[in-house]
Design a protein around this motif. Structure first.
Motif, PDB file in Angstrom:
ATOM      1  N   ASN A   1       0.830  -1.197   0.000  1.00 20.48           N
ATOM      2  CA  ASN A   1       0.000   0.000   0.000  1.00 20.48           C
ATOM      3  C   ASN A   1       0.863   1.244   0.000  1.00 20.48           C
ATOM      4  N   ALA A   2       0.289   2.346  -0.484  1.00 18.24           N
ATOM      5  CA  ALA A   2       1.002   3.622  -0.445  1.00 18.24           C
ATOM      6  C   ALA A   2      -0.025   4.722  -0.191  1.00 18.24           C
ATOM      7  N   PHE A   3       0.466   5.869   0.295  1.00 11.91           N
ATOM      8  CA  PHE A   3      -0.383   7.052   0.416  1.00 11.91           C
ATOM      9  C   PHE A   3       0.010   8.027  -0.686  1.00 11.91           C
TER      10      PHE A   3
ATOM     11  N   ALA B   1       4.027  20.157   1.736  1.00 10.42           N
ATOM     12  CA  ALA B   1       4.757  20.413   0.483  1.00 10.42           C
ATOM     13  C   ALA B   1       3.810  20.842  -0.632  1.00 10.42           C
ATOM     14  N   GLN B   2       4.386  21.498  -1.654  1.00 10.09           N
ATOM     15  CA  GLN B   2       3.590  21.804  -2.834  1.00 10.09           C
ATOM     16  C   GLN B   2       3.650  20.625  -3.780  1.00 10.09           C
ATOM     17  N   GLY B   3       2.509  20.315  -4.382  1.00 10.11           N
ATOM     18  CA  GLY B   3       2.501  19.212  -5.341  1.00 10.11           C
ATOM     19  C   GLY B   3       2.194  17.888  -4.673  1.00 10.11           C
ATOM     20  N   GLN B   4       2.425  16.813  -5.440  1.00  8.81           N
ATOM     21  CA  GLN B   4       2.001  15.492  -4.996  1.00  8.81           C
ATOM     22  C   GLN B   4       3.175  14.665  -4.472  1.00  8.81           C
ATOM     23  N   SER B   5       2.939  13.995  -3.359  1.00 12.18           N
ATOM     24  CA  SER B   5       3.935  13.059  -2.825  1.00 12.18           C
ATOM     25  C   SER B   5       3.316  11.671  -2.755  1.00 12.18           C
ATOM     26  N   THR B   6       4.157  10.653  -2.900  1.00 15.74           N
ATOM     27  CA  THR B   6       3.716   9.280  -2.681  1.00 15.74           C
ATOM     28  C   THR B   6       4.630   8.672  -1.617  1.00 15.74           C
ATOM     29  N   ILE B   7       4.025   8.088  -0.586  1.00 15.59           N
ATOM     30  CA  ILE B   7       4.821   7.416   0.455  1.00 15.59           C
ATOM     31  C   ILE B   7       4.540   5.921   0.377  1.00 15.59           C
TER      32      ILE B   7
END
Length: 435
Positions: free
Chosen positions: A3-5, A402-408
């Motif tokens: 899984n990821a966020f 943060a600005q924009g998209q992150s995936t963890i």
């Protein structure tokens, strides 16, 4: 498939959030139910993997477990299946769970013997278990390691109270030795004992069960062994690591957040450390209110030198929140030296923060200097993997700011310690999706 966020950051959040029950306390007090055959009721239990695994493990051992509601269970450890401890099932389950070491003290005390597989857990450097075993040995337990099957076998048919000076003030080590000592013959004195609120909670619970413990809250515990213990009811404290995480989250995202029912007097210096970073917070009843702040400025020491924030045994600052403090300092005004004394590889996640645009100098595995951006520059979203529970939440906070998209990725690590974190953050207005 892991899984990821996926997080779209840069939005302020708003609202109320209630911290879960304390994970580290849960692992200790749930293990303590093994000390009696009577019923023990525990409430405010967090619904997280590490705790659920321990509860499942108790069920496998023969404890009668009943779930009364979402966060309340009763445990009745009448008939324990001793053979289970040498089984492959126990090896795979017990070995995959850091907290499984906590059942050893109660089992030794009540049954005079125990076997445990070599434990696993977090990647934050070596976590020694010597403290636990040295303590058991001082009480008269004898153990040998069997390299064939990877089990420690412990014989403790004759536990005797004694003077123990712990080699480190380990919380789990102290808890385990306390649980072994409450049923030992004679008086046990534990010096250099950990005195975290979680440990005080365990001692208070054991006292209600009939144990004789004095010195609770200090680093010198005196325990008079008793014949047997009875049942009790116990409610877990709110998780102070979550509370600290939410304070940091509010500051870094410029959000107005109220953290409900925090048991403020049990938080020690945690609120003060965040205040040193310039974060305004006020106590309203037993809630912490954090106003939306565009800027927060790190204090310096009186002589003007750079503030250092370091971990220390309680009542010092807990190492579990240093990763959070480090992340929150990124958008502060000013500089701070973060000194992580206890674990040698907890700071290695800063490379991800550097990729996001943070100004951090990693001095060595234990120290990092953060030069605050004062919100002049926003972090940028990136893809990253969470190395351990606390770093995972720190990265989550960074991503939300943060600005924009992150995936963890590897969010299993986060979920070992924080229940339904995505749903709870969504309720505050966070743009977070599980994939």
């Amino acid at each position: 498939m892991t899984n990821a966020f996926v997080i779209n950051g840069g939005k302020p959040l708003k609202g109320e959030i209630t911290p879960q029950g304390a994970k580290n306390e849960a692992l200790q007090v749930i293990s303590a139910v093994l000390l009696t055959e009577e019923k023990v009721t525990i409430s405010n239990i967090p619904d997280i993997k590490d705790v659920n695994k321990l509860i499942e493990l108790l069920g496998d051992m023969g404890v009668i477990v009943e779930r009364i509601n979402e966060h309340t269970y009763t445990f009745e450890a009448k008939d324990i299946n001793q053979d289970f401890f040498l089984s492959e099932a126990f090896k795979s389950k017990g070995g995959g769970l850091r907290g499984s070491i906590m059942i050893v003290g109660p089992l030794l005390a009540r049954f005079g013997k125990a076997s445990i597989p070599k434990p696993g857990g977090d990647k934050i450097g070596r976590r020694r278990l010597d403290t636990h075993f040295l303590g058991f040995e001082k009480l008269g337990a004898q153990f040998n390691y069997n390299p064939e099957n990877g089990f420690f076998n412990v014989d403790a048919s004759n536990l005797q109270g004694t003077y123990i000076l712990l080699d480190e003030a380990s919380v789990t080590g102290t808890a385990n030795v306390v649980m072994a000592a409450v049923l030992a013959k004679g008086t046990t004195t534990i010096y250099n004992a950990a005195c975290e609120p979680y440990l005080q909670q365990l001692c208070k619970m054991l006292s209600r069960m009939g144990a004789k413990i004095s010195g609770i809250g200090s680093n010198l515990l005196t325990i008079e062994g008793v014949e047997k213990l009875g049942g009790t009811e116990h409610r877990l404290l709110p998780d102070m690591i979550e509370i600290g995480s939410f304070i940091g989250l509010a500051a870094m995202t410029g959000s107005e957040i109220t953290i409900k029912d925090v048991q403020y007097k049990e938080l020690g210096m945690i609120p003060d450390v965040f205040r040193r970073l310039g974060i305004k917070l006020e106590l309203r009843g037993d809630d912490i209110f954090i106003p939306a702040q565009e800027h927060y400025e790190i204090e310096t020491f009186i002589d003007g030198s750079i503030m250092t924030i370091a971990d220390a045994p309680w009542p010092g600052f807990t190492p579990d929140l240093l990763s959070i403090v480090l992340v929150v300092a990124i958008q502060a005004k000013g500089s701070v030296l973060i000194h992580q004394k206890m674990f040698e590889s907890r700071l290695f996640f800063v490379d991800k923060l550097l990729d996001m645009g943070a100004q951090i100098i990693l001095c060595d595995p234990h120290r990092a200097t953060v030069i605050g951006l004062d919100n002049q520059v926003k972090l940028r979203g990136i893809s990253m993997t969470s190395p351990d529970i606390r770093a995972g939440v720190s990265l989550l906070i960074a991503a939300l700011s943060a600005q924009g998209q992150s995936t963890i990725y590897n969010i299993e690590q986060i979920e070992r310690g924080y229940q339904h974190i995505d749903t709870r953050l969504k309720a505050l207005g966070a743009d977070i999706t599980r994939i």
